[in-house]
Design an enzyme around this catalytic site. Structure first.
Site, PDB file in Angstrom:
ATOM      1  N   ASP A  63     -16.531  38.552  35.752  1.00  0.00           N
ATOM      2  CA  ASP A  63     -16.845  37.157  36.073  1.00  0.00           C
ATOM      3  C   ASP A  63     -16.333  36.193  35.021  1.00  0.00           C
ATOM      4  OD1 ASP A  63     -18.640  38.020  34.140  1.00  0.00           O
ATOM      5  OD2 ASP A  63     -20.357  38.025  35.489  1.00  0.00           O
ATOM      6  N   ASN A 132     -33.328  39.515  35.778  1.00  0.00           N
ATOM      7  CA  ASN A 132     -33.677  39.355  37.198  1.00  0.00           C
ATOM      8  C   ASN A 132     -32.940  40.351  38.092  1.00  0.00           C
ATOM      9  OD1 ASN A 132     -31.073  38.381  37.313  1.00  0.00           O
ATOM     10  ND2 ASN A 132     -31.592  36.323  38.012  1.00  0.00           N
ATOM     11  N   HIS A 134     -29.654  40.885  38.194  1.00  0.00           N
ATOM     12  CA  HIS A 134     -28.288  40.565  38.636  1.00  0.00           C
ATOM     13  C   HIS A 134     -27.265  41.518  38.015  1.00  0.00           C
ATOM     14  CE1 HIS A 134     -27.606  37.319  35.255  1.00  0.00           C
ATOM     15  NE2 HIS A 134     -27.237  38.497  34.848  1.00  0.00           N
ATOM     16  N   GLU A 139     -26.668  37.069  41.884  1.00  0.00           N
ATOM     17  CA  GLU A 139     -28.078  36.765  41.653  1.00  0.00           C
ATOM     18  C   GLU A 139     -28.950  37.336  42.784  1.00  0.00           C
ATOM     19  OE1 GLU A 139     -28.808  35.750  38.832  1.00  0.00           O
ATOM     20  OE2 GLU A 139     -27.984  33.799  38.270  1.00  0.00           O
TER      21      GLU A 139
HETATM   22  P1  PGA Z   1     -26.831  40.502  28.381  1.00  0.00           P
HETATM   23  O1  PGA Z   1     -26.502  40.094  29.877  1.00  0.00           O
HETATM   24  O2  PGA Z   1     -25.976  41.690  28.082  1.00  0.00           O
HETATM   25  O3  PGA Z   1     -26.425  39.311  27.562  1.00  0.00           O
HETATM   26  O4  PGA Z   1     -28.289  40.797  28.330  1.00  0.00           O
HETATM   27  C1  PGA Z   1     -26.427  41.073  30.839  1.00  0.00           C
HETATM   28  C2  PGA Z   1     -26.195  40.440  32.190  1.00  0.00           C
HETATM   29  O5  PGA Z   1     -26.685  39.323  32.413  1.00  0.00           O
HETATM   30  O6  PGA Z   1     -25.539  41.076  33.028  1.00  0.00           O
END
Ligand code: PGA
Length: 243
Positions: A63, A132, A134, A139
């Site tokens: 992304d 959450n 994702h 999302e």
């Molecule tokens: P993080 O993010 O590694 O910064 O916890 C993971 C994600 O949101 O996929």
């Protein structure tokens, strides 16, 4: 796989990538950004530095934020350049990431999807997970069939990512992300998660029903997923005792 700490999680995941890379003449890696994979990149760069096998690697990122140029210090391109492309001297024709500054974002999304397929798809995908649930920027509520597309980030995701920016106001509210359908097409997937704040998402993956409320549960439909966790992220999972 439950490991003792973040260092071990980084080493183990990097080692699995390294093994796959050396076993293939050409490999398409799906890569992730965020806090979790920083140690993974450090370890994988150590494994790969100085090897001419880096020529056989192509990378496709999950992304990119919409509205940030490549050179913006908070773009995922900059993250990848600092942690992986530059240390290994990877060239532009080996490293792909959506362009968050494209004039036509819908067109950019479908071209990115086509690009991945034109190179034969992703062999090995690295995934983190949001609190959450994702994956990429898919999302809760996302359809599991979706391909690369434009998304509106949930306020909780904007909040979680604000730690990388000067102010929460600077965090983009939109991104281009591979869809869950794109991710599920990867031949093999490795998920890494550390910290207690990830424990519920991991619980849902291991013990929950497949549900659009928890995008990570889409991985239940995939035949080759390894999940590497530290003890805190694994603390809601009922582990079988070794006998
Ligand atoms: P993080 O993010 O590694 O910064 O916890 C993971 C994600 O949101 O996929």
């Amino acid at each position: 796989m439950v490991v003792e700490n973040y260092k071990e999680l980084s080493q183990k995941s990097a080692q699995m990538f390294y093994q796959s890379i050396i076993n293939k003449r050409a490999i398409n890696l799906g890569l992730a950004t965020g806090g979790t994979p920083v140690g993974f990149y450090q370890e994988l760069v150590k494994f790969l530095k100085g090897h001419d096998m880096t020529e056989c690697i192509r990378t496709f990122n999950l992304d990119e934020y919409i509205g940030l140029s490549k050179g913006n210090p908070n773009s995922f391109y900059t993250f990848m350049n600092d942690h992986f492309y530059k240390p290994l001297n990877l060239s532009d024709d080996q490293t792909f990431i959506p362009n968050g500054k494209a004039d036509d974002l819908e067109d950019e999304s479908s071209q990115y999807e086509t690009l991945i397929q034109s190179y034969g798809g992703i062999d090995l995908q690295l995934l983190g997970v949001g609190e959450n649930g994702h994956i990429g920027f898919n999302e809760p509520g996302s359809h599991f069939e979706q391909r690369t597309h434009v998304v509106n980030l949930k306020p909780s995701t904007v909040q979680a990512n604000a730690r990388f920016f000067n102010s929460i106001k600077d965090v983009p509210k939109k991104a281009i992300t591979m869809g869950i359908g794109t991710i599920l097409d990867a031949k093999e997937i490795i998920v890494i998660a550390n910290g207690e704040h990830k424990a519920e998402a991991i619980y849902q993956l291991v013990h929950g029903e497949k549900s659009r409320n928890w995008p990570i549960t889409a991985l239940k439909g995939h035949s080759n997923v390894t999940v590497i966790l530290d003890e805190a992220a694994a603390n809601k999972v009922k582990l079988r005792q070794a006998t």
